[in-house]
Write an enzyme that holds these catalytic residues in place. Structure first.
Site, PDB file in Angstrom:
ATOM      1  N   PRO A 294      34.507  38.598  73.058  1.00 55.13           N
ATOM      2  CA  PRO A 294      35.411  38.008  72.090  1.00 55.13           C
ATOM      3  C   PRO A 294      34.590  36.553  71.665  1.00 55.13           C
ATOM      4  CG  PRO A 294      36.281  37.589  74.055  1.00 55.13           C
ATOM      5  CD  PRO A 294      34.936  38.606  74.324  1.00 55.13           C
TER       6      PRO A 294
ATOM      7  N   TRP B  61      37.563  34.448  66.200  1.00 58.45           N
ATOM      8  CA  TRP B  61      38.582  33.896  67.108  1.00 58.45           C
ATOM      9  C   TRP B  61      39.987  33.689  66.187  1.00 58.45           C
ATOM     10  CZ3 TRP B  61      39.517  29.966  63.527  1.00 58.45           C
ATOM     11  CH2 TRP B  61      38.573  29.722  62.663  1.00 58.45           C
ATOM     12  N   ASN B  62      39.788  33.998  64.880  1.00 56.11           N
ATOM     13  CA  ASN B  62      40.956  33.726  63.837  1.00 56.11           C
ATOM     14  C   ASN B  62      42.088  34.607  64.142  1.00 56.11           C
ATOM     15  OD1 ASN B  62      39.062  35.366  62.681  1.00 56.11           O
ATOM     16  ND2 ASN B  62      40.355  35.293  60.635  1.00 56.11           N
TER      17      ASN B  62
ATOM     18  N   GLU C 181      32.932  30.897  50.755  1.00 49.99           N
ATOM     19  CA  GLU C 181      34.367  31.410  51.401  1.00 49.99           C
ATOM     20  C   GLU C 181      34.697  29.938  52.152  1.00 49.99           C
ATOM     21  OE1 GLU C 181      36.523  34.365  54.308  1.00 49.99           O
ATOM     22  OE2 GLU C 181      34.317  34.085  54.583  1.00 49.99           O
TER      23      GLU C 181
ATOM     24  N   GLU D 267      33.067  44.273  59.663  1.00 51.22           N
ATOM     25  CA  GLU D 267      34.189  43.622  58.818  1.00 51.22           C
ATOM     26  C   GLU D 267      33.598  42.263  58.498  1.00 51.22           C
ATOM     27  OE1 GLU D 267      37.960  40.938  58.397  1.00 51.22           O
ATOM     28  OE2 GLU D 267      38.386  42.398  59.817  1.00 51.22           O
ATOM     29  N   LEU D 268      32.885  41.946  57.582  1.00 56.25           N
ATOM     30  CA  LEU D 268      32.301  40.671  57.225  1.00 56.25           C
ATOM     31  C   LEU D 268      32.898  39.762  56.513  1.00 56.25           C
ATOM     32  CD1 LEU D 268      28.760  42.332  57.094  1.00 56.25           C
ATOM     33  CD2 LEU D 268      29.876  41.655  59.166  1.00 56.25           C
TER      34      LEU D 268
ATOM     35  N   GLY E 256      33.052  39.567  62.012  1.00 56.82           N
ATOM     36  CA  GLY E 256      32.543  38.041  61.818  1.00 56.82           C
ATOM     37  C   GLY E 256      31.726  37.739  60.586  1.00 56.82           C
ATOM     38  N   SER E 257      30.833  37.030  60.526  1.00 57.81           N
ATOM     39  CA  SER E 257      30.261  36.516  59.340  1.00 57.81           C
ATOM     40  C   SER E 257      29.273  37.642  58.909  1.00 57.81           C
ATOM     41  CB  SER E 257      29.537  35.100  59.481  1.00 57.81           C
ATOM     42  OG  SER E 257      28.319  35.398  60.324  1.00 57.81           O
TER      43      SER E 257
END
Length: 479
Positions: free
Chosen positions: A175, A150-151, A382, A249-250, A227-228
């Site tokens: 999404p 969502w960021n 993080e 992309e984590l 995401g994570s």
């Protein structure tokens, strides 16, 4: 804006209802419901997969020049919707409205860049030692699926949609549940730009109802996640069952090394600007600051003044320069990390609490911590929030070693006035992307991505489209 309805897009049809129960979307500035989104169930996903199969057969045959024309038309439709998309983004995630349109512009650049790439999908001809010719051709990988956070609710899905379509693939987009209206407006731009039915489909809903049937479908040949690391590990495990290609992309935990020979005040100004952008909820945000001892107090003083100059407020107020965190759980995590750092001996320079007078929403003051020990949890976990932990160093090589001390490798940054140090930092910092005297590392024309626990594959640049293609070799002998 509150009357606008998020919609599903399945087989070219926008729908206000799905098989599953609707999901409320909460305004992070005040805790009130913005709107309810329709949610897909297994039957909706099955219908979307059937439409994707039919669309893949036809879209893969569309010439790259025509795909490029359609992508440019989508870019134009996005441009015409900039204000609406920026407003939806600002409401759904709490980013200040004054900063929201920039992300729409970056997404438009993605469509425009990959429109050009679609026109240049050339293979190679190699003379064969055995006679004849060796021909390499790039073919679409097949049905793709995108799972996005969502960021950055505009740029993240577009980074996947644009190269997938350019390469001749169809794509299913799931999404985050937090940003359905922003996602709907992107889907509307795609349809208005001429994307055929079934080529882009928007599957709003809960992950546990949408993702499993997509992951189980053998015809889905590639997935892309932002995401994570935890979610990435889960999806990779599922992808292995049907040998799906993965781009990930984590998580990240970007380090910044600030050398004494840099312009320290200018470096601190840049660090504060990028640390507190989007309330710190940025995958490539600077998160751990290693500052040479002789200038650490100067750096902290400037970071403090920059943090205290930020104006917290409602995302729709043009005077606001930092909004709330998007989720209550995100604020809870940052508060926990701040408390732990203080217990470990860190010094609170500024911030560290919820702002007075804001009893609703998920606000937290921009926070700067000094003298943070390496064993504080925030130096390995993080934060994804508006907190800047600062530690000092005396030895250059030691600083690089500490910067590389986490399993993440998305981005890293450094500030120095020495060319030899700049080159040493570029070589020594272990990350997919490094910024020297700048934080500007995301460009449509350049590869974006990490290494190790921060993922694999690249988005942007010439490299990205290859992740959406198979390479076929033909040895052509004379007939």
């Amino acid at each position: 804006m509150s009357k606008i309805q998020p919609k599903l897009l399945i087989n070219g049809e926008f729908r206000t209802r799905g098989q599953a129960d609707a999901i409320p979307v909460i305004n992070p500035c005040n805790g009130e419901t913005l709107w309810e989104q329709p949610a897909c169930g297994p039957d909706d996903v099955a219908e979307a997969l059937a439409a994707a199969r039919a669309a893949q057969a036809s879209w893969s045959k569309v010439h790259g020049w025509e795909r490029g024309r359609i992508l440019r038309a989508v870019a134009a439709e996005m441009r015409a919707r900039t204000e609406a998309i920026a407003t939806a983004l600002s409401l759904e995630i709490g980013r200040p409205i004054s900063q929201a349109a920039g992300e729409v512009g970056a997404a438009i650049e993605q469509f425009e860049w990959f429109a050009g790439e679609a026109e240049r999908l050339f293979g190679d001809v190699i003379a064969s030692r055995q006679g004849g010719r060796l021909l390499t051709e790039h073919e679409p990988v097949g049905i793709c699926a995108a799972f996005t956070a969502w960021n950055f609710p505009v740029n993240l899905p577009v980074r996947k949609i644009a190269p997938a379509l350019a390469a001749g693939n169809v794509i299913l987009v799931r999404p985050s549940e937090q940003v359905p209206m922003t996602s709907t407006l992107i889907a509307e731009a795609c349809v208005a730009g001429g994307v055929p039915a079934g080529v882009v489909q928007l599957l709003l809903g809960r992950a546990e109802q949408v993702s499993p049937p997509i992951m189980a479908a053998n015809e889905v040949r590639k997935i892309s996640l932002t995401g994570s690391t935890r979610v990435g590990q889960m999806l990779m495990s599922e992808a292995a069952k049907t040998v799906k290609r993965c781009s990930m992309e984590l998580g990240g935990h970007s380090a910044v090394v600030v050398c004494a020979d840099s312009d320290v005040e200018a470096a601190a100004t840049q660090c504060a600007l990028f640390k507190f952008r989007n309330a710190g909820q940025v995958c490539i945000a600077p998160n751990r600051f290693y500052v040479e001892e002789s200038v650490s107090e100067r750096f902290l003083s400037k970071m403090q003044s920059e943090a205290e100059a930020l104006v917290l407020g409602d995302s729709q107020d043009m005077a606001t320069t930092m909004g709330p965190l998007t989720l209550a759980s995100g604020r809870d995590k940052v508060e926990r990390l701040i408390a732990d750092a203080k217990e470990q001996g860190a010094r609170l320079v500024t911030g560290g609490k919820r702002p007075e007078g804001r009893n609703s929403g998920y606000f937290l003051e921009p926070t700067v911590l000094g003298d943070v020990p390496d064993d504080a949890a925030i130096m390995s976990e993080e934060p994804f929030g508006p907190v800047a932990p600062v530690a000092s160093f005396s030895d250059f090589d030691e600083a690089i070693e500490r910067a590389n001390s986490t399993p993440y490798g998305l981005a890293a940054y450094a500030f120095t006035g020495s060319q030899s140090k700049a080159e040493a930092l570029s070589r020594g910092l272990h990350a997919g992307m490094v910024g020297i005297n700048t934080f500007m590392i995301a460009h449509a024309e350049a590869p974006f991505g990490g290494v190790d626990h921060s993922g694999m594959g690249r988005e942007g640049g010439r490299e990205a489209i290859r992740d959406y293609q198979n390479t076929k070799l033909t040895h052509m002998m004379a007939v």
